[in-house]
Design a protein around this motif. Structure first.
Motif, PDB file in Angstrom:
ATOM      1  N   ARG A   7       0.818  -1.210   0.000  1.00 52.82           N
ATOM      2  CA  ARG A   7       0.000   0.000   0.000  1.00 52.82           C
ATOM      3  C   ARG A   7       0.853   1.262   0.000  1.00 52.82           C
ATOM      4  O   ARG A   7       1.818   1.362   0.739  1.00 52.82           O
ATOM      5  N   LEU A   8       0.456   2.190  -0.799  1.00 48.57           N
ATOM      6  CA  LEU A   8       1.069   3.512  -0.840  1.00 48.57           C
ATOM      7  C   LEU A   8       0.161   4.416  -0.011  1.00 48.57           C
ATOM      8  O   LEU A   8      -1.011   4.593  -0.345  1.00 48.57           O
ATOM      9  N   ASP A  13       4.683  10.283  -0.801  1.00 49.61           N
ATOM     10  CA  ASP A  13       4.846   9.246  -1.827  1.00 49.61           C
ATOM     11  C   ASP A  13       3.899   9.484  -2.998  1.00 49.61           C
ATOM     12  O   ASP A  13       4.287   9.345  -4.159  1.00 49.61           O
ATOM     13  N   VAL A  17       5.240  10.227  -6.840  1.00 56.73           N
ATOM     14  CA  VAL A  17       4.863   9.374  -7.981  1.00 56.73           C
ATOM     15  C   VAL A  17       4.162  10.200  -9.051  1.00 56.73           C
ATOM     16  O   VAL A  17       4.453  10.049 -10.242  1.00 56.73           O
ATOM     17  N   GLU A  36      11.589   2.663  -8.978  1.00 56.72           N
ATOM     18  CA  GLU A  36      12.755   3.042  -8.181  1.00 56.72           C
ATOM     19  C   GLU A  36      13.793   1.937  -8.240  1.00 56.72           C
ATOM     20  O   GLU A  36      13.515   0.814  -7.841  1.00 56.72           O
ATOM     21  N   GLN A  39      15.068   0.434  -4.537  1.00 59.48           N
ATOM     22  CA  GLN A  39      14.298  -0.511  -3.751  1.00 59.48           C
ATOM     23  C   GLN A  39      13.982  -1.783  -4.525  1.00 59.48           C
ATOM     24  O   GLN A  39      12.860  -2.274  -4.476  1.00 59.48           O
ATOM     25  N   PRO A  44       6.142  -4.088  -4.971  1.00 55.14           N
ATOM     26  CA  PRO A  44       5.514  -2.916  -5.581  1.00 55.14           C
ATOM     27  C   PRO A  44       4.456  -2.342  -4.635  1.00 55.14           C
ATOM     28  O   PRO A  44       3.827  -3.075  -3.877  1.00 55.14           O
ATOM     29  N   ARG A  45       4.288  -1.025  -4.687  1.00 54.47           N
ATOM     30  CA  ARG A  45       3.305  -0.365  -3.827  1.00 54.47           C
ATOM     31  C   ARG A  45       2.305   0.385  -4.692  1.00 54.47           C
ATOM     32  O   ARG A  45       2.667   0.965  -5.712  1.00 54.47           O
ATOM     33  N   VAL A  46       1.044   0.365  -4.259  1.00 50.44           N
ATOM     34  CA  VAL A  46      -0.034   0.955  -5.051  1.00 50.44           C
ATOM     35  C   VAL A  46      -0.915   1.821  -4.165  1.00 50.44           C
ATOM     36  O   VAL A  46      -1.223   1.456  -3.028  1.00 50.44           O
ATOM     37  N   SER A  82       8.548  -0.785  -7.626  1.00 52.88           N
ATOM     38  CA  SER A  82       7.776   0.219  -8.356  1.00 52.88           C
ATOM     39  C   SER A  82       6.650   0.759  -7.479  1.00 52.88           C
ATOM     40  O   SER A  82       6.183   0.097  -6.561  1.00 52.88           O
ATOM     41  N   SER A  83       6.241   1.977  -7.775  1.00 53.81           N
ATOM     42  CA  SER A  83       5.125   2.610  -7.084  1.00 53.81           C
ATOM     43  C   SER A  83       4.112   3.048  -8.125  1.00 53.81           C
ATOM     44  O   SER A  83       4.475   3.660  -9.133  1.00 53.81           O
TER      45      SER A  83
END
Length: 122
Positions: A7-8, A13, A17, A36, A39, A44-46, A82-83
């Motif tokens: 989770r983003l 952040d 993005v 990125e 990292q 991955p963060r969403v 990735s974000s």
């Protein structure tokens, strides 16, 4: 539900993005992505953005649930570190889950963000 590590949540952040990342979108959603290199071991963060323009609270939460489900199924195909931010447009309110899935997959293809091509259903 997305795992906590995926989770983003911090506003910094989200800002990073949207400002530094690339974007691709369609008529129902826009995906902002930032890869990125630092990292590479991180998952991955969403994050999701669904404004009041999409609809009332019930409609917005329904759209977020559908988008979360779409992203959860594709989390393993995203590059490590990735974000992503998935922003719903007003037309997402009337979209089915299948249509949101197609838009998300199309955005990923345009961004070339698939770590592997085993996406399965499209």
């Amino acid at each position: 539900m997305l795992p906590a590590t995926a989770r983003l949540t911090r506003s910094e952040d989200f800002r990073s993005v949207t400002r530094r990342g690339r974007r691709a979108g369609g008529s129902r959603i826009v995906v902002h992505a930032l890869a990125e290199e630092v990292q590479t071991s991180a998952s991955p963060r969403v994050g999701f953005v669904v404004s009041r323009a999409v609809g009332n609270s019930v409609v917005r939460h329904r759209v977020v649930r559908r988008l979360r489900h779409v992203v959860r199924d594709r989390l393993g195909t995203l590059p490590a570190g990735s974000s992503l931010i998935v922003r719903a447009l007003p037309s997402a309110a009337e979209a089915s889950s299948a249509e949101l899935r197609q838009d998300f997959d199309a955005a990923l293809r345009r961004l070339r963000l698939r770590a592997n091509n085993d996406g399965g259903e499209s």
